[in-house]
Design an enzyme around this catalytic site. Sequence first.
Site, mmCIF file in Angstrom:
data_model
loop_
_atom_site.group_PDB
_atom_site.id
_atom_site.type_symbol
_atom_site.label_atom_id
_atom_site.label_comp_id
_atom_site.label_asym_id
_atom_site.label_seq_id
_atom_site.Cartn_x
_atom_site.Cartn_y
_atom_site.Cartn_z
ATOM 1 C CG HIS A 119 -2.176 0.803 1.033
ATOM 2 N ND1 HIS A 119 -3.453 0.311 1.145
ATOM 3 C CD2 HIS A 119 -2.321 2.111 0.757
ATOM 4 C CE1 HIS A 119 -4.326 1.285 0.955
ATOM 5 N NE2 HIS A 119 -3.664 2.395 0.709
ATOM 6 C CD GLU A 164 -6.902 3.090 -4.524
ATOM 7 O OE1 GLU A 164 -6.304 4.173 -4.632
ATOM 8 O OE2 GLU A 164 -8.053 3.009 -4.083
ATOM 9 C CG ASN A 293 -9.705 -0.090 -3.378
ATOM 10 O OD1 ASN A 293 -10.174 -1.167 -3.003
ATOM 11 N ND2 ASN A 293 -8.463 0.275 -3.114
ATOM 12 C CE1 TYR A 295 -12.568 6.022 -0.424
ATOM 13 C CE2 TYR A 295 -11.318 4.947 -2.166
ATOM 14 C CZ TYR A 295 -11.586 5.138 -0.825
ATOM 15 O OH TYR A 295 -10.887 4.438 0.114
ATOM 16 C CD GLU A 370 -8.828 1.586 -0.128
ATOM 17 O OE1 GLU A 370 -9.007 2.757 -0.519
ATOM 18 O OE2 GLU A 370 -7.713 1.048 -0.057
HETATM 19 C C1 GCO Z 1 -6.688 4.406 -1.573
HETATM 20 C C2 GCO Z 1 -6.127 4.396 -0.458
HETATM 21 C C3 GCO Z 1 -6.407 5.040 0.804
HETATM 22 C C4 GCO Z 1 -6.883 6.447 0.815
HETATM 23 C C5 GCO Z 1 -8.336 6.545 0.467
HETATM 24 C C6 GCO Z 1 -8.883 7.937 0.543
HETATM 25 O O1 GCO Z 1 -6.440 3.140 -1.749
HETATM 26 O O2 GCO Z 1 -6.891 5.343 -2.257
HETATM 27 O O3 GCO Z 1 -6.155 3.050 -0.196
HETATM 28 O O4 GCO Z 1 -5.145 4.931 1.343
HETATM 29 O O5 GCO Z 1 -6.687 6.946 2.082
HETATM 30 O O6 GCO Z 1 -8.527 6.106 -0.823
HETATM 31 O O7 GCO Z 1 -8.190 8.783 -0.320
#
Ligand code: GCO
Length: 470
Positions: A119, A164, A293, A295, A370
């Site tokens: 990571h 990522e 992951n 967002y 995530e």
């Molecule tokens: C990601 C990361 C996290 C971040 C999260 C928020 O994989 O991007 O794993 O470390 O903190 O995404 O930005």
Amino acid sequence: MSTFPPGFRWGAATSAYQIEGAAREDGRGRSIWDTFSHTPGKVDGDENGDVAVDHYHRYREDVALMAELGLNSYRFSVSWPRVQPTGRGPADPRGLDFYCRLVDELLGYGIKPTLTLYHWDLPQDLEDAGGWPERDTAYRFAEYAALVGEALGDRVEQWITINEPWCGAFLGYGSGVHAPGRTDPVAALRAAHHFNLAHGLATSALRGVLPSRNSIAVSLNSVTVRSVTDSPEDQVARRRIDDLANGIFHGPMLHGAYPEHLFADTARVTDWSFVRDQDLATSHQRLDWLGLNYYTPALVSAADDPASVSPMEGLGTSAHSPWPGVDDISFHQPPGEQTAMGWTVDPSGLYDLLLRYSREVPGLPLYVTENGAAYDDKPDQDGRVHDAERIAYLNGHLSAVRRAIRDGVDVRGYYLWSLMDNFEWAYGYAKRFGSVYVDFATLDRTPKSSALWYGRAARNGSLPPVDDCV
Ligand code: GCO
């Protein structure tokens, strides 16, 4: 009645550099994030992860909290420079021992560990030798993977090679907003290729040392890319960003090939001569599941003006674009509410992603490794943190997961990002993603309302009303 399948993993995720602290303890070497965060001007407030939230010393308390909330799984990452301080050679037993103790603690509560090997905290010595743009780093990573596999394979079932790689390659070597802070599009594409290679080499190294019941995956920040209009120009812009955001990793890892147009699209940057004959076959290993992951979606259009700053995940501000070879595509803020990161809240992007990969790789179980949001959380007079916005975010995205499951997608688990407030990379401690509030002065932990709500969901296997814990 339970609305999620039996055995569904209800977890929370963290990463080593963001929470552990203890940066100079027990022989830990330096990583690129130590160097980057100690370089003035790189991180908001010039903050760093030297102490972070001191999880290295407080892991027992943190695991007890997870158990109390009702989580049945925990995704954490191993710090490479704790295990191999210089990125080479034998493992330092003190580094491995920390993770053994953490895993034993989790198992003692019946919490299933999911271990991420990388990571973003590359040992600094390997960066000094060229970092991810150098092929050798991929081989070093496979050796490290085997060392961790040998030490923990008897107790950890779920393994993730890399988290990522898009951020590692394009933010680390392209826009430079992440460590090691280089701004070289050629280096970014070389890094991307070597992440693919590293994933493949590590997966086969792990297969050699792990008991066969263990499973191996990768966590990709998969982006739902949308275009402003359906015009042919906008469709091409969408396809190009999709290739650079998703296909550049999903292609080699899941199908053994780069996207059809990627080399032509980036021909002005590089001829890709660093790709060797067997590399794509090596990158393409059998996986047991895929971690996504998610967002926020991206919204693009064809444009004559240089690419604007993208509201995409973690981008930060830089004069350098993270997108190699792209200077004729614009990024737009998708409509809708935004989190404290300025990221639009859009659960349909997660639904679309799950459907997409269930079709693209039929039969491969999916996990959301995530998903979460930053908000400006503050304790009230009684010290409680009522984060109704985060509950709404989680409810929306978990509802999207449930809808995908109902529509036939094999989603086996969900990991909230993040268990607790932590070091948010270039934003330092300014952005709170946790479901547990951390007072950064005292390091006291207080579950926010969202942690209680999510814990209730985990225990019941169904989503409570959104006003349940507020
Ligand atoms: C990601 C990361 C996290 C971040 C999260 C928020 O994989 O991007 O794993 O470390 O903190 O995404 O930005």
